[in-house]
Structure formats: C-alpha cells, structure tokens
Design an enzyme around this catalytic site. Structure first.
Site, PDB file in Angstrom:
ATOM      1  N   GLY A  46       0.829  -1.198   0.000  1.00 18.89           N
ATOM      2  CA  GLY A  46       0.000   0.000   0.000  1.00 18.89           C
ATOM      3  C   GLY A  46       0.860   1.243   0.000  1.00 18.89           C
ATOM      4  O   GLY A  46       2.016   1.205   0.429  1.00 18.89           O
ATOM      5  N   GLN A  51       2.999   9.982   1.351  1.00 20.55           N
ATOM      6  CA  GLN A  51       4.293   9.291   1.392  1.00 20.55           C
ATOM      7  C   GLN A  51       5.196   9.689   0.230  1.00 20.55           C
ATOM      8  O   GLN A  51       6.403   9.444   0.281  1.00 20.55           O
ATOM      9  CB  GLN A  51       4.096   7.773   1.385  1.00 20.55           C
ATOM     10  N   CYS A  88       5.960  -0.254   7.195  1.00 21.38           N
ATOM     11  CA  CYS A  88       5.552   0.874   6.345  1.00 21.38           C
ATOM     12  C   CYS A  88       6.728   1.263   5.466  1.00 21.38           C
ATOM     13  O   CYS A  88       7.864   1.292   5.946  1.00 21.38           O
ATOM     14  CB  CYS A  88       5.144   2.043   7.242  1.00 21.38           C
ATOM     15  N   LEU A  89       6.460   1.566   4.197  1.00 20.14           N
ATOM     16  CA  LEU A  89       7.545   1.961   3.289  1.00 20.14           C
ATOM     17  C   LEU A  89       8.248   3.233   3.767  1.00 20.14           C
ATOM     18  O   LEU A  89       9.397   3.471   3.411  1.00 20.14           O
ATOM     19  CB  LEU A  89       6.999   2.169   1.867  1.00 20.14           C
ATOM     20  N   HIS A 130      -4.398   1.415   7.641  1.00 17.27           N
ATOM     21  CA  HIS A 130      -3.051   1.994   7.638  1.00 17.27           C
ATOM     22  C   HIS A 130      -2.961   3.154   6.632  1.00 17.27           C
ATOM     23  O   HIS A 130      -2.452   4.228   6.954  1.00 17.27           O
ATOM     24  CB  HIS A 130      -2.056   0.870   7.298  1.00 17.27           C
ATOM     25  N   GLU A 131      -3.499   2.930   5.417  1.00 16.46           N
ATOM     26  CA  GLU A 131      -3.402   3.972   4.378  1.00 16.46           C
ATOM     27  C   GLU A 131      -4.301   5.162   4.700  1.00 16.46           C
ATOM     28  O   GLU A 131      -3.919   6.315   4.480  1.00 16.46           O
ATOM     29  CB  GLU A 131      -3.727   3.400   2.992  1.00 16.46           C
ATOM     30  N   HIS A 134      -2.623   7.377   7.077  1.00 12.30           N
ATOM     31  CA  HIS A 134      -1.639   8.243   6.417  1.00 12.30           C
ATOM     32  C   HIS A 134      -2.296   9.529   5.913  1.00 12.30           C
ATOM     33  O   HIS A 134      -1.698  10.609   5.981  1.00 12.30           O
ATOM     34  CB  HIS A 134      -1.018   7.542   5.201  1.00 12.30           C
TER      35      HIS A 134
HETATM   36 ZN    ZN Z   1       2.596   3.312   5.652  1.00 10.20          ZN
END
Ligand code: ZN
Length: 150
Positions: A46, A51, A88-89, A130-131, A134
């Site tokens: 995701g 991000q 998380c990226l 999670h997204e 963000h």
């Molecule tokens: Zn993330």
C-alpha cells in the site's frame, strides 16, 4: 514508469493531513499511476499520496488480489479487533504490533469518480486502515503497542 521518492521517518509531510480530491483530472490519474509504480518498485502492499509528498486523499493498495485505487476513502463501518505486525515503506526496517479493527467497510471513489464500497478483513482491512491513517497524518509507529526486532 515513474518512481517517486518515498518520504521517510521524520519528514513532516507524513504528519500532515491530506486534502480531499475535488476533481479527478489528468493530474490525479498521473499521480495514481506514479504511486502504483512506486509501490510495486518498493515491494509494498500500500502507498498513500503523503508518502510521496502529495497532500491529497489518494491511496493505492495491492494485497495480492490486484490493484485498488482509492480516492477520498473513508471508513464507514468497523468491527472487531485484531493485533498484528505492521511495517511501512516510510519506516524501513521498523516493525510493530498494531491493534486494528478486524473488518472494515470503506467508501471511496475510483478513477471514474464512481463511489465504490470495499469490504475488507485480514490484511486488506489492515492495509485500508493503515493507508487512511496516512491521509490523516497518522503513522503506524504512533499506534504500535510493541516494536519487533527485525
Ligand atoms: Zn505506511
């Protein structure tokens, strides 16, 4: 293919709230294409627009069932709770246990602007929450109840 730079750790854009997308124009479509490229390149499941430094309510998810484009996503129902490990990226190498709703129903627009209803459980429910976090300037390390040594 355009891979954008993923913002990491203390970058303040990760703590900022994204704005609603009013019109799904070419720039939004290009943003989504770039986000998909960036997510796959980084081998994530995701990615949310903040991000890559863009404060718009856009996220992409692929938990293995194909790509989902989410514009202005909101959780309209949630049920149960489940603790599982997340990463998380934007926080490479960091993993922690996070308590999330076990099931969620999300309403979002797709690329055509049509509203879609997404019902998720398991990894999809976790990725959706999670997204969407963000997009509200919330990152998983804020919610982690325990960090895991990787
Ligand atoms: Zn993330």
């Amino acid at each position: 293919m355009t891979v954008r730079i993923i913002r990491k750790f203390d970058d303040e854009v990760l703590r900022s709230k994204a704005k609603e997308v009013k019109k799904i124009d070419e720039s939004i479509k290009k943003l989504i294409t770039d986000m998909v490229d960036t997510m796959y390149e980084a081998e994530g499941v995701g990615l949310a627009a903040p991000q890559i430094g863009i404060l718009k309510k856009v996220a992409v998810i692929d938990v293995g069932d194909g790509i989902m484009h989410l514009i202005n996503p909101v959780i309209i129902e949630e049920e149960g709770e489940e603790i599982n490990v997340e990463g998380c990226l934007s926080f490479p190498g960091v993993f922690g246990e996070v308590k999330r709703a076990a099931k969620v129903i999300v309403e979002a627009q797709d690329l055509t602007g049509e509203k879609q209803i997404i019902k998720g459980s398991g990894l999809l429910a976790r990725a959706l929450q999670h997204e969407i976090d963000h997009l509200n300037g919330i990152v998983f390390i804020d919610k982690a109840i325990r960090f895991i040594d990787s």
